[in-house]
Design a protein around this motif. Structure first.
Motif, PDB file in Angstrom:
ATOM      1  N   ALA A  92    -101.299  26.490 -56.008  1.00 48.04           N
ATOM      2  CA  ALA A  92    -100.020  26.554 -56.711  1.00 48.04           C
ATOM      3  C   ALA A  92     -99.107  25.429 -56.242  1.00 48.04           C
ATOM      4  O   ALA A  92     -99.007  25.150 -55.047  1.00 48.04           O
ATOM      5  CB  ALA A  92     -99.346  27.900 -56.472  1.00 48.04           C
ATOM      6  N   CYS A  93     -98.449  24.789 -57.180  1.00 48.38           N
ATOM      7  CA  CYS A  93     -97.473  23.744 -56.877  1.00 48.38           C
ATOM      8  C   CYS A  93     -96.253  24.393 -56.234  1.00 48.38           C
ATOM      9  O   CYS A  93     -95.737  25.392 -56.747  1.00 48.38           O
ATOM     10  CB  CYS A  93     -97.079  23.020 -58.164  1.00 48.38           C
ATOM     11  N   THR A  94     -95.802  23.832 -55.129  1.00 55.43           N
ATOM     12  CA  THR A  94     -94.660  24.390 -54.407  1.00 55.43           C
ATOM     13  C   THR A  94     -93.373  24.285 -55.209  1.00 55.43           C
ATOM     14  O   THR A  94     -92.471  25.089 -55.034  1.00 55.43           O
ATOM     15  CB  THR A  94     -94.496  23.689 -53.046  1.00 55.43           C
ATOM     16  N   VAL A  95     -93.290  23.336 -56.129  1.00 59.88           N
ATOM     17  CA  VAL A  95     -92.072  23.166 -56.916  1.00 59.88           C
ATOM     18  C   VAL A  95     -92.067  24.083 -58.139  1.00 59.88           C
ATOM     19  O   VAL A  95     -91.161  24.886 -58.306  1.00 59.88           O
ATOM     20  CB  VAL A  95     -91.865  21.691 -57.331  1.00 59.88           C
ATOM     21  N   CYS A  96     -93.078  23.971 -58.990  1.00 63.32           N
ATOM     22  CA  CYS A  96     -93.044  24.716 -60.259  1.00 63.32           C
ATOM     23  C   CYS A  96     -93.815  26.033 -60.237  1.00 63.32           C
ATOM     24  O   CYS A  96     -93.635  26.867 -61.107  1.00 63.32           O
ATOM     25  CB  CYS A  96     -93.539  23.839 -61.405  1.00 63.32           C
ATOM     26  N   GLY A  97     -94.689  26.208 -59.250  1.00 64.74           N
ATOM     27  CA  GLY A  97     -95.443  27.457 -59.142  1.00 64.74           C
ATOM     28  C   GLY A  97     -96.732  27.496 -59.947  1.00 64.74           C
ATOM     29  O   GLY A  97     -97.542  28.402 -59.775  1.00 64.74           O
ATOM     30  N   GLU A  98     -96.938  26.519 -60.821  1.00 71.23           N
ATOM     31  CA  GLU A  98     -98.159  26.476 -61.627  1.00 71.23           C
ATOM     32  C   GLU A  98     -99.300  25.878 -60.807  1.00 71.23           C
ATOM     33  O   GLU A  98     -99.065  25.019 -59.956  1.00 71.23           O
ATOM     34  CB  GLU A  98     -97.934  25.624 -62.874  1.00 71.23           C
ATOM     35  N   PRO A  99    -100.547  26.282 -61.053  1.00 72.70           N
ATOM     36  CA  PRO A  99    -101.654  25.678 -60.309  1.00 72.70           C
ATOM     37  C   PRO A  99    -101.830  24.202 -60.664  1.00 72.70           C
ATOM     38  O   PRO A  99    -101.578  23.800 -61.803  1.00 72.70           O
ATOM     39  CB  PRO A  99    -102.885  26.484 -60.740  1.00 72.70           C
ATOM     40  N   VAL A 100    -102.225  23.415 -59.676  1.00 68.35           N
ATOM     41  CA  VAL A 100    -102.558  22.014 -59.915  1.00 68.35           C
ATOM     42  C   VAL A 100    -104.063  21.996 -60.187  1.00 68.35           C
ATOM     43  O   VAL A 100    -104.873  22.147 -59.279  1.00 68.35           O
ATOM     44  CB  VAL A 100    -102.200  21.108 -58.717  1.00 68.35           C
ATOM     45  N   LYS A 101    -104.425  21.856 -61.454  1.00 67.73           N
ATOM     46  CA  LYS A 101    -105.821  21.964 -61.880  1.00 67.73           C
ATOM     47  C   LYS A 101    -106.633  20.748 -61.469  1.00 67.73           C
ATOM     48  O   LYS A 101    -106.092  19.686 -61.186  1.00 67.73           O
ATOM     49  CB  LYS A 101    -105.870  22.151 -63.398  1.00 67.73           C
ATOM     50  N   LYS A 102    -107.939  20.920 -61.475  1.00 67.34           N
ATOM     51  CA  LYS A 102    -108.849  19.852 -61.048  1.00 67.34           C
ATOM     52  C   LYS A 102    -108.759  18.606 -61.909  1.00 67.34           C
ATOM     53  O   LYS A 102    -109.062  17.513 -61.454  1.00 67.34           O
ATOM     54  CB  LYS A 102    -110.289  20.368 -61.012  1.00 67.34           C
ATOM     55  N   ASP A 103    -108.332  18.751 -63.159  1.00 69.74           N
ATOM     56  CA  ASP A 103    -108.197  17.581 -64.030  1.00 69.74           C
ATOM     57  C   ASP A 103    -106.800  16.953 -63.951  1.00 69.74           C
ATOM     58  O   ASP A 103    -106.467  16.054 -64.712  1.00 69.74           O
ATOM     59  CB  ASP A 103    -108.544  17.928 -65.479  1.00 69.74           C
TER      60      ASP A 103
END
Length: 90
Positions: free
Chosen positions: A37-48
């Protein structure tokens, strides 16, 4: 992906609440996302997607490293917000 003003507001909030420091990281790496999860937006940082992994060393009674995974755009918003008052944060 979120609009720039929203990312900047989230970055400001991350600094204000202590989720992210307001100083420059001790180390920064870039590469493909690992699904964290991205610390700023909370969304996962996907492999792509590209991510920055940033580290902050700390001493004292609890020495160690704090590591954070951040989207490239979220990192840019955080960088802007942590320096926006015009004073350098080391």
């Amino acid at each position: 992906m979120l609009d720039e003003p929203i990312l900047r507001a989230k970055a400001r909030e991350a600094v204000r609440t202590g989720k992210l420091p307001s100083r420059r990281p001790d180390r920064t790496w870039g590469g493909p996302g690992v699904g964290a999860a991205c610390t700023v937006c909370g969304e996962p940082v996907k492999k792509d997607q590209l991510e920055f992994e940033i580290e902050f060393a700390h001493d004292g009674s609890n020495p160690g490293l704090d590591k954070f995974h951040i989207h490239v755009r979220c990192f840019a918003a955080w960088e802007f917000e942590r320096e926006r008052d015009g004073r350098p944060h080391s």
